[in-house]
Write a protein that holds these residues in place. Structure first.
Motif, PDB file in Angstrom:
ATOM      1  N   LYS A   1     -11.283 -57.626  55.286  1.00 34.67           N
ATOM      2  CA  LYS A   1     -10.895 -56.037  54.609  1.00 34.67           C
ATOM      3  C   LYS A   1     -10.396 -56.321  53.159  1.00 34.67           C
ATOM      4  O   LYS A   1      -9.514 -57.486  53.319  1.00 34.67           O
ATOM      5  N   PRO A   2     -10.327 -55.838  52.337  1.00 33.28           N
ATOM      6  CA  PRO A   2      -9.515 -55.955  51.128  1.00 33.28           C
ATOM      7  C   PRO A   2      -8.320 -55.904  51.066  1.00 33.28           C
ATOM      8  O   PRO A   2      -7.655 -55.033  51.999  1.00 33.28           O
ATOM      9  N   LEU A   3      -7.420 -56.668  50.402  1.00 29.76           N
ATOM     10  CA  LEU A   3      -6.143 -56.844  50.412  1.00 29.76           C
ATOM     11  C   LEU A   3      -5.600 -56.143  49.524  1.00 29.76           C
ATOM     12  O   LEU A   3      -6.155 -55.920  48.184  1.00 29.76           O
ATOM     13  N   THR A   4      -4.471 -55.367  49.934  1.00 35.09           N
ATOM     14  CA  THR A   4      -3.744 -54.419  48.766  1.00 35.09           C
ATOM     15  C   THR A   4      -2.486 -55.482  48.320  1.00 35.09           C
ATOM     16  O   THR A   4      -1.789 -54.977  47.407  1.00 35.09           O
ATOM     17  N   GLU A   5      -2.151 -56.184  49.118  1.00 37.53           N
ATOM     18  CA  GLU A   5      -1.128 -57.079  48.845  1.00 37.53           C
ATOM     19  C   GLU A   5      -1.006 -58.510  49.831  1.00 37.53           C
ATOM     20  O   GLU A   5      -1.619 -58.446  50.837  1.00 37.53           O
ATOM     21  N   VAL A   6      -0.274 -59.359  49.257  1.00 37.26           N
ATOM     22  CA  VAL A   6      -0.239 -60.521  49.784  1.00 37.26           C
ATOM     23  C   VAL A   6       1.380 -60.854  50.223  1.00 37.26           C
ATOM     24  O   VAL A   6       2.063 -61.300  49.578  1.00 37.26           O
ATOM     25  N   ASP A   7       1.522 -60.250  51.424  1.00 37.18           N
ATOM     26  CA  ASP A   7       3.266 -60.211  51.982  1.00 37.18           C
ATOM     27  C   ASP A   7       3.394 -61.658  52.870  1.00 37.18           C
ATOM     28  O   ASP A   7       2.621 -61.859  53.970  1.00 37.18           O
ATOM     29  N   THR A   8       3.802 -62.706  52.248  1.00 35.99           N
ATOM     30  CA  THR A   8       3.986 -63.899  52.971  1.00 35.99           C
ATOM     31  C   THR A   8       5.078 -64.006  53.902  1.00 35.99           C
ATOM     32  O   THR A   8       5.255 -64.913  54.697  1.00 35.99           O
ATOM     33  N   ASP A   9       5.565 -62.748  54.263  1.00 33.49           N
ATOM     34  CA  ASP A   9       6.298 -62.785  55.702  1.00 33.49           C
ATOM     35  C   ASP A   9       5.405 -62.164  56.931  1.00 33.49           C
ATOM     36  O   ASP A   9       5.856 -62.407  57.842  1.00 33.49           O
ATOM     37  N   THR A  10       4.196 -61.989  56.550  1.00 32.21           N
ATOM     38  CA  THR A  10       3.290 -61.718  57.538  1.00 32.21           C
ATOM     39  C   THR A  10       2.360 -62.924  57.917  1.00 32.21           C
ATOM     40  O   THR A  10       2.275 -64.002  57.133  1.00 32.21           O
ATOM     41  N   ALA A  11       1.778 -62.991  58.887  1.00 38.05           N
ATOM     42  CA  ALA A  11       1.097 -64.164  59.480  1.00 38.05           C
ATOM     43  C   ALA A  11       0.129 -64.363  58.541  1.00 38.05           C
ATOM     44  O   ALA A  11      -0.366 -65.560  58.122  1.00 38.05           O
ATOM     45  N   LYS A  12      -0.883 -63.414  58.119  1.00 36.28           N
ATOM     46  CA  LYS A  12      -1.792 -63.657  57.238  1.00 36.28           C
ATOM     47  C   LYS A  12      -1.479 -63.921  55.878  1.00 36.28           C
ATOM     48  O   LYS A  12      -2.089 -65.029  55.243  1.00 36.28           O
ATOM     49  N   GLY A  13      -0.429 -63.611  55.243  1.00 39.67           N
ATOM     50  CA  GLY A  13       0.200 -64.049  54.027  1.00 39.67           C
ATOM     51  C   GLY A  13       0.498 -65.346  54.275  1.00 39.67           C
ATOM     52  O   GLY A  13       0.291 -66.186  53.130  1.00 39.67           O
ATOM     53  N   GLN A  14       1.196 -65.866  55.346  1.00 38.49           N
ATOM     54  CA  GLN A  14       1.634 -67.220  55.452  1.00 38.49           C
ATOM     55  C   GLN A  14       0.599 -68.157  55.424  1.00 38.49           C
ATOM     56  O   GLN A  14       0.722 -69.350  54.755  1.00 38.49           O
ATOM     57  N   VAL A  15      -0.565 -67.809  56.057  1.00 37.26           N
ATOM     58  CA  VAL A  15      -1.974 -68.533  56.161  1.00 37.26           C
ATOM     59  C   VAL A  15      -2.486 -68.575  54.653  1.00 37.26           C
ATOM     60  O   VAL A  15      -2.799 -69.924  54.218  1.00 37.26           O
ATOM     61  N   ILE A  16      -2.620 -67.732  53.754  1.00 41.12           N
ATOM     62  CA  ILE A  16      -3.066 -67.745  52.403  1.00 41.12           C
ATOM     63  C   ILE A  16      -2.049 -68.708  51.712  1.00 41.12           C
ATOM     64  O   ILE A  16      -2.621 -69.503  50.737  1.00 41.12           O
ATOM     65  N   GLN A  17      -0.876 -68.354  51.867  1.00 36.28           N
ATOM     66  CA  GLN A  17       0.296 -69.121  50.972  1.00 36.28           C
ATOM     67  C   GLN A  17       0.268 -70.461  51.289  1.00 36.28           C
ATOM     68  O   GLN A  17       0.047 -71.455  50.496  1.00 36.28           O
ATOM     69  N   LYS A  18       0.007 -70.952  52.753  1.00 32.83           N
ATOM     70  CA  LYS A  18      -0.109 -72.404  52.997  1.00 32.83           C
ATOM     71  C   LYS A  18      -1.383 -73.043  52.391  1.00 32.83           C
ATOM     72  O   LYS A  18      -1.325 -74.314  51.787  1.00 32.83           O
ATOM     73  N   CYS A  19      -2.198 -72.357  52.230  1.00 33.05           N
ATOM     74  CA  CYS A  19      -3.650 -72.769  51.777  1.00 33.05           C
ATOM     75  C   CYS A  19      -3.406 -72.972  50.211  1.00 33.05           C
ATOM     76  O   CYS A  19      -4.226 -74.209  49.830  1.00 33.05           O
ATOM     77  N   LEU A  20      -3.187 -72.039  49.641  1.00 30.14           N
ATOM     78  CA  LEU A  20      -2.881 -72.223  48.188  1.00 30.14           C
ATOM     79  C   LEU A  20      -1.867 -73.430  47.854  1.00 30.14           C
ATOM     80  O   LEU A  20      -2.000 -74.370  46.911  1.00 30.14           O
ATOM     81  N   GLN A  21      -0.973 -73.627  48.364  1.00 26.76           N
ATOM     82  CA  GLN A  21       0.242 -74.471  48.350  1.00 26.76           C
ATOM     83  C   GLN A  21      -0.531 -75.898  48.642  1.00 26.76           C
ATOM     84  O   GLN A  21      -0.042 -76.798  47.859  1.00 26.76           O
ATOM     85  N   HIS A  22      -1.045 -75.978  49.438  1.00 25.85           N
ATOM     86  CA  HIS A  22      -1.703 -77.259  49.821  1.00 25.85           C
ATOM     87  C   HIS A  22      -3.160 -77.674  49.278  1.00 25.85           C
ATOM     88  O   HIS A  22      -3.950 -78.651  49.643  1.00 25.85           O
ATOM     89  N   GLU A  23      -3.553 -76.365  48.168  1.00 30.89           N
ATOM     90  CA  GLU A  23      -4.979 -76.741  47.531  1.00 30.89           C
ATOM     91  C   GLU A  23      -6.085 -76.775  48.888  1.00 30.89           C
ATOM     92  O   GLU A  23      -7.275 -77.661  48.348  1.00 30.89           O
ATOM     93  N   ILE A  24      -6.214 -75.982  49.644  1.00 30.44           N
ATOM     94  CA  ILE A  24      -7.199 -75.987  50.522  1.00 30.44           C
ATOM     95  C   ILE A  24      -8.003 -74.734  50.314  1.00 30.44           C
ATOM     96  O   ILE A  24      -7.687 -73.680  50.239  1.00 30.44           O
ATOM     97  N   THR A  25      -9.498 -75.108  50.238  1.00 28.98           N
ATOM     98  CA  THR A  25     -10.275 -73.843  49.698  1.00 28.98           C
ATOM     99  C   THR A  25     -11.035 -73.515  51.032  1.00 28.98           C
ATOM    100  O   THR A  25     -10.964 -74.203  51.788  1.00 28.98           O
ATOM    101  N   VAL A  26     -11.099 -72.038  51.126  1.00 30.00           N
ATOM    102  CA  VAL A  26     -11.654 -71.499  52.390  1.00 30.00           C
ATOM    103  C   VAL A  26     -12.876 -71.014  52.078  1.00 30.00           C
ATOM    104  O   VAL A  26     -13.220 -70.064  51.334  1.00 30.00           O
ATOM    105  N   TYR A  27     -13.867 -71.219  52.831  1.00 30.79           N
ATOM    106  CA  TYR A  27     -15.342 -70.438  52.786  1.00 30.79           C
ATOM    107  C   TYR A  27     -15.850 -69.916  54.004  1.00 30.79           C
ATOM    108  O   TYR A  27     -15.431 -70.527  55.043  1.00 30.79           O
ATOM    109  N   ALA A  28     -16.290 -68.965  54.218  1.00 29.10           N
ATOM    110  CA  ALA A  28     -16.787 -68.069  55.211  1.00 29.10           C
ATOM    111  C   ALA A  28     -18.443 -68.124  55.428  1.00 29.10           C
ATOM    112  O   ALA A  28     -19.000 -67.649  54.344  1.00 29.10           O
ATOM    113  N   ALA A  29     -19.027 -68.785  56.484  1.00 28.63           N
ATOM    114  CA  ALA A  29     -20.361 -68.496  56.806  1.00 28.63           C
ATOM    115  C   ALA A  29     -20.538 -67.688  58.070  1.00 28.63           C
ATOM    116  O   ALA A  29     -20.490 -68.223  59.146  1.00 28.63           O
TER     117      ALA A  29
END
Length: 373
Positions: free
Chosen positions: A74-102
């Motif tokens: 679902k489209p995000l309206t914000e990236v809150d790094t205090d939430t579980a989803k936000g922490q996942v996004i933050q870690k991927c960006l910090q460690h330069e991990i690209t995420v792709y979905a099939a």
């Protein structure tokens, strides 16, 4: 010296047989996070992108995560790094991990999730359960020097061209003469720069489904002796293979529903599952659909299934199916986890064939949220 491929080069191995256009309308597939231009040495294949999976990726120096379920559905309206989803996004960006979905493109693709599930159960003579579209056919016409014809023709057939029914490597061949003048910056396989060249060539005509076209053209470019292979493409008014969700097939031998259900516990390594219907009923024709497929039980009934295997079944649909004589088995949505090892293995083989230097690993993290007590 071999070069490190980009994420985009790696994804092309997947999309050569499971293109994004196969996905259901409104499904979120493709790049979720990061950049497809980043170099990739290690790829992690997972069912879901959870914090535990990302931590696994960090510890193993993973550059690219290929997930079946989209991280961002679902489209995000914000990236809150205090939430579980936000922490996942933050870690991927910090460690330069690209995420792709099939996602549904991998469900629908021949040789994808639903075929892996059907194969694990041991189904034979399988066909598509819920057709979505047909894989349109193109005619490929390639022009090849006579001495290279056999090699090129076999390579095209091996790549998926020329498959008609139960026949493979189907082509039509005719003789001709190719002409060209190599330019100053060329390194011609035949002829000399600046001189008109006449070459005895064969015209190879064959059919290619859209889903395999990109791969077949890449193979043609790789195996053709010319720097610039000459070929034509023509759309055909013929329908190719039907593609869609789920599969229906036959067990080698019929067995009681109860025996079949217990066998599925072993096949999918689940602690328990839900069954509706007469446990003593003999089942032979089996329909399967990975994920949440309860709305398709009427198609399973119409297709002649004795039992339908899918996840996330609800009370009233189970009642309705049982009243119509269709048994149901719900081993959980998580049985799609079978895709991890299957996809990692297939991509490993394709990377080796394409000489792409990258390693694939199936995630060891279970993302199943339910437990049986």
């Amino acid at each position: 010296m071999s070069t490190i491929p980009s994420a985009n080069q790696v994804i092309k191995l997947l999309e050569s047989w499971s293109p994004q256009r196969f996905a259901m309308e409104s499904d979120r597939v493709g790049l979720m996070l990061g950049s497809l231009e980043r170099p990739v040495k290690k790829v992690l294949v997972t069912l879901d992108v959870t914090e535990a999976v990302v931590q696994e990726a960090i510890e193993q120096d993973i550059d690219l995560i290929i997930s079946h379920h989209p991280l961002l559905f679902k489209p995000l309206t914000e990236v809150d790094t205090d939430t579980a989803k936000g922490q996942v996004i933050q870690k991927c960006l910090q460690h330069e991990i690209t995420v792709y979905a099939a996602h549904t493109n991998l469900d629908i693709a021949p040789g994808g999730v639903n075929d892996w599930i059907a194969e694990a159960i041991g189904l034979e003579n399988t066909s598509v359960l819920v057709p979505q579209k047909t894989d349109a056919l193109q005619k490929l016409v390639a022009f090849v020097p006579e001495e290279n014809v056999e090699y090129v023709r076999k390579a095209l057939g091996d790549a998926g061209a020329g498959h008609i029914g139960d026949y493979s490597h189907c082509t039509f061949n005719s003789d001709g003469t190719g002409t060209f003048i190599p330019g100053d910056g060329t390194d011609p396989h035949i002829g000399n720069r600046g001189e008109m060249t006449f070459v005895s060539e064969k015209k190879i005509e064959t059919v290619v489904p859209d889903s395999k076209l990109a791969h077949v053209l890449n193979v043609l470019t790789d195996v053709h002796p010319y720097e610039e292979p000459a070929y034509d493409l023509y759309p055909l008014g013929l329908e190719g293979e039907s593609i869609g969700l789920g599969r229906i097939g036959e067990l080698p031998e019929g067995m009681p529903l109860e025996t079949f259900a217990h066998a599925l516990k072993d096949v999918f390594a689940v602690d328990g599952l839900r069954v509706s219907g007469d446990l003593g009923k003999t089942v032979k024709n089996v329909a399967v659909l990975g994920g949440a497929g309860e709305k398709y039980w009427p198609q399973a009934l119409k297709a002649g299934a004795d039992v339908y295997v899918t996840g996330d079944l609800t009370y009233h649909n189970a009642q309705d199916a049982q009243a119509e004589g269709l048994s149901l088995v719900d081993p959980g949505h998580h049985i799609e986890e079978i895709m991890k090892k299957s996809l990692a293995s297939r991509l490993t083989n394709e990377a080796d064939s394409a000489n792409v230097q990258v390693s694939f690993k199936a995630s060891a993290v279970s993302t199943e949220p339910f437990r049986f007590l």
